[in-house]
Design a protein around this motif. Structure first.
Motif, short mmCIF file in Angstrom:
data_model
loop_
_atom_site.label_atom_id
_atom_site.label_comp_id
_atom_site.label_asym_id
_atom_site.label_seq_id
_atom_site.Cartn_x
_atom_site.Cartn_y
_atom_site.Cartn_z
N ARG A 51 0.81 -1.22 0.00
CA ARG A 51 0.00 0.00 0.00
C ARG A 51 0.85 1.27 0.00
O ARG A 51 0.33 2.37 -0.22
CB ARG A 51 -0.95 -0.01 1.19
N GLN A 63 2.30 5.77 -7.08
CA GLN A 63 1.06 5.90 -7.84
C GLN A 63 1.18 5.09 -9.12
O GLN A 63 2.13 5.24 -9.88
CB GLN A 63 0.79 7.36 -8.17
N ASP A 64 0.23 4.21 -9.36
CA ASP A 64 0.30 3.32 -10.51
C ASP A 64 0.01 4.06 -11.82
O ASP A 64 -1.03 4.71 -11.95
CB ASP A 64 -0.72 2.17 -10.37
N ARG A 90 -6.62 11.07 -12.90
CA ARG A 90 -6.37 9.63 -12.97
C ARG A 90 -5.63 9.30 -14.27
O ARG A 90 -6.10 9.64 -15.36
CB ARG A 90 -7.69 8.86 -12.94
N GLY A 112 -4.15 3.80 -14.86
CA GLY A 112 -3.63 3.71 -13.51
C GLY A 112 -4.49 4.38 -12.47
O GLY A 112 -5.72 4.36 -12.55
N GLU A 113 -3.83 5.02 -11.51
CA GLU A 113 -4.50 5.57 -10.34
C GLU A 113 -4.53 7.09 -10.35
O GLU A 113 -3.73 7.74 -11.02
CB GLU A 113 -3.76 5.15 -9.07
N SER A 114 -5.42 7.63 -9.55
CA SER A 114 -5.39 9.05 -9.21
C SER A 114 -4.68 9.21 -7.86
O SER A 114 -4.47 8.23 -7.13
CB SER A 114 -6.82 9.59 -9.09
N ASP A 146 -6.80 7.81 -5.16
CA ASP A 146 -6.69 6.36 -4.94
C ASP A 146 -5.54 6.05 -3.98
O ASP A 146 -5.66 5.19 -3.10
CB ASP A 146 -6.45 5.64 -6.26
N VAL A 147 -4.41 6.72 -4.17
CA VAL A 147 -3.27 6.51 -3.29
C VAL A 147 -3.62 6.96 -1.87
O VAL A 147 -3.27 6.29 -0.89
CB VAL A 147 -2.03 7.26 -3.81
N ARG A 198 -5.57 4.16 -0.12
CA ARG A 198 -4.80 3.02 0.36
C ARG A 198 -3.84 3.40 1.48
O ARG A 198 -3.54 2.59 2.36
CB ARG A 198 -4.11 2.28 -0.78
#
Length: 218
Positions: free
Chosen positions: A93, A97-98, A124, A128-130, A133-134, A137
């Motif tokens: 986690r 950032q993906d 975003r 991947g992620e925004s 999102d990070v 997690r």
């Protein structure tokens, strides 16, 4: 809830040393983000951070949570912390950032420009992620970390440390979540440099303060 004095003495956030992706964006077209290794300069930064952290921790116990990316695991190994006084846990986690999959350099540049215009928290990446999102997690990780506080408060006492070896954006979002910063406050801040730390210091009342502020966007 554990007693304020039994909370860890410090929570140290460390950004990994310089990686190949920090100096050559084109490498993202052939190497997955999670597999990027440290540069020679990144290894030197990690070793320097290790000397500083060993002086800081002394003989105190450390629980280290490390992002599973190659560059963060390499950074941790180069810190040279005493294995007799250090517990290490891999923590997905705390990853970067993906972006999602192998990247195309032109598309990366366009997305970064769009993110700057749209906002780093909400934008975003296409696959991947925004930042949000990070943030979510990181919030879930905090629950795990607080359980760790309670579980080891008696065994290791108040003079113990938490070390998070992670990424620049994740460090900012951790502090945003911890200190209840607004999205607008987060957006003003820059990532720390490679191999840099930010330290949350426990006060007499058990509350934490940040040892130094993040730099702001120029």
């Amino acid at each position: 809830m554990i007693d304020a004095a039994a909370r860890p003495k410090r929570i140290v956030l460390l950004r990994h040393g310089e990686s190949a992706g920090n100096i050559d964006p084109g490498i993202y077209e052939v190497v997955p983000d999670h597999a990027l290794e440290l540069t020679e300069r990144g290894r030197e930064q990690s070793e320097r951070a290790g000397r500083e952290l060993r002086d800081l921790f002394g003989t105190e116990h450390v629980t280290a949570f490390v992002s599973p990316y190659r560059r963060t695991r390499e950074t941790f190994r180069l810190l040279g912390l005493d294995p007799e006084r250090t517990r290490i846990r891999e923590e997905p986690r705390l990853r970067e950032q993906d972006w999602g999959n192998i990247q195309q350099l032109t598309d990366m540049g366009q997305q970064k420009a769009a993110r700057d215009a749209y906002g780093h928290f909400y934008y975003r990446f296409t696959h991947g992620e925004s930042g949000a999102d990070v943030y979510d997690r990181v919030g879930a990780f905090l629950e795990t970390m607080h359980r760790d506080f309670a579980r080891h408060a008696v065994r290791y006492g108040p003079d113990r440390n938490i070390l998070l070896v992670t990424h620049g954006l994740t460090m900012r979002l951790f502090c945003m979540r911890w200190f209840h910063w607004t999205v607008e406050e987060f957006e003003r801040l820059s990532n720390p440099g490679n191999g840099e730390t930010r330290i949350l210091l426990r006060g007499p009342d058990g509350r934490y303060t940040l040892d130094r502020e993040f730099e702001r966007w120029k």
